[in-house]
Design a protein around this motif. Structure first.
Motif, short mmCIF file in Angstrom:
data_model
loop_
_atom_site.label_atom_id
_atom_site.label_comp_id
_atom_site.label_asym_id
_atom_site.label_seq_id
_atom_site.Cartn_x
_atom_site.Cartn_y
_atom_site.Cartn_z
N ASN A 1 0.80 -1.23 0.00
CA ASN A 1 0.00 0.00 0.00
C ASN A 1 0.83 1.28 0.00
O ASN A 1 0.35 2.34 0.38
N LYS A 2 2.09 1.20 -0.39
CA LYS A 2 2.94 2.38 -0.58
C LYS A 2 3.35 2.41 -2.04
O LYS A 2 3.53 1.37 -2.67
N TYR A 3 3.52 3.63 -2.56
CA TYR A 3 3.84 3.80 -3.97
C TYR A 3 5.12 4.62 -4.12
O TYR A 3 5.33 5.60 -3.40
N VAL A 4 5.95 4.22 -5.08
CA VAL A 4 7.08 5.02 -5.52
C VAL A 4 6.81 5.32 -6.99
O VAL A 4 6.63 4.41 -7.80
N VAL A 5 6.74 6.63 -7.31
CA VAL A 5 6.26 7.07 -8.61
C VAL A 5 7.30 7.96 -9.28
O VAL A 5 7.70 8.98 -8.71
N HIS A 6 7.75 7.56 -10.47
CA HIS A 6 8.56 8.47 -11.29
C HIS A 6 7.58 9.31 -12.09
O HIS A 6 6.76 8.77 -12.84
N ALA A 7 7.67 10.62 -11.94
CA ALA A 7 6.67 11.55 -12.48
C ALA A 7 6.71 11.70 -13.99
O ALA A 7 5.85 12.34 -14.56
N GLY A 8 7.71 11.11 -14.64
CA GLY A 8 7.82 11.25 -16.09
C GLY A 8 8.68 12.45 -16.44
O GLY A 8 9.45 12.94 -15.62
N VAL A 9 8.53 12.93 -17.65
CA VAL A 9 9.32 14.08 -18.09
C VAL A 9 8.54 14.85 -19.14
O VAL A 9 7.95 14.28 -20.04
N VAL A 10 8.51 16.13 -18.94
CA VAL A 10 7.87 17.03 -19.90
C VAL A 10 8.97 17.92 -20.43
O VAL A 10 9.52 18.73 -19.71
N GLY A 11 9.35 17.74 -21.67
CA GLY A 11 10.42 18.54 -22.25
C GLY A 11 11.62 17.68 -22.59
O GLY A 11 11.55 16.85 -23.47
N MET A 12 12.72 17.87 -21.85
CA MET A 12 13.98 17.18 -22.16
C MET A 12 13.89 15.72 -21.75
O MET A 12 14.17 15.36 -20.62
N HIS A 13 13.49 14.89 -22.65
CA HIS A 13 13.34 13.49 -22.28
C HIS A 13 14.52 12.65 -22.75
O HIS A 13 15.26 13.00 -23.65
N ASN A 14 14.66 11.58 -22.06
CA ASN A 14 15.63 10.54 -22.41
C ASN A 14 14.90 9.21 -22.25
O ASN A 14 15.45 8.24 -21.77
#
Length: 155
Positions: A96-109
């Motif tokens: 019931n715990k989350y670790v979230v990578h928010a993504g990328v807006v703009g300079m993506h890799n």
């Protein structure tokens, strides 16, 4: 380093230089004084927001490495949201715990040439994580970065 690594570093450095030139002193002071971490609560769900990791602003978290185990074991909040790595938006849930990578807006890799972001829907201690993808003109982005590399700053 590979050609892609050199290209990515060039884009990052160009972006950094560009933003340094367009930010005024008040903007720079504001950024310098930002907290490295922020904890907020929505509808009973506590969310810790960091740039790199809870342990360092420039430390990278990847869902498939050993640091993620430490993060989950020590996370006091319900959710950790992080960025820094410019990769695809993704998340993992454990107990019931989350670790979230928010993504990328703009300079993506992120390997998909698209921007991504995450929406956290908090509803009565229930969390739903939604990843959204947005297409944009990658060639226009590259062109603008070439212009910036030549020292031409667009305002």
């Amino acid at each position: 380093k590979t050609k892609n690594d050199r290209c990515w570093n060039t884009i990052q450095n160009t972006s950094l230089i560009y933003h340094y030139h367009i930010l005024n002193d008040e903007n720079k002071k504001y950024i310098r004084n930002l907290s490295e971490q922020l904890v907020v609560e929505f509808d009973g769900i506590k969310i810790r927001c960091v740039h790199g990791s809870p342990y360092g602003i420039s430390e990278s978290i990847h869902l498939n490495d050993s640091l993620i185990d430490r993060v989950f074991n020590e996370l006091q909040e319900d959710v950790l949201v992080y960025g820094h790595i410019h990769e695809i938006a993704q998340f993992e849930e454990r107990n019931n715990k989350y670790v979230v990578h928010a993504g990328v807006v703009g300079m993506h890799n992120n390997g998909i040439n698209k921007s991504q972001y995450v929406i956290l829907n908090c509803n009565g201690k229930k969390l739903k994580v939604e990843v959204r993808t947005v297409e944009y003109d990658i060639e226009e982005f590259k062109y603008k970065n070439i212009i910036l590399q030549c020292g031409i700053f667009i305002k």
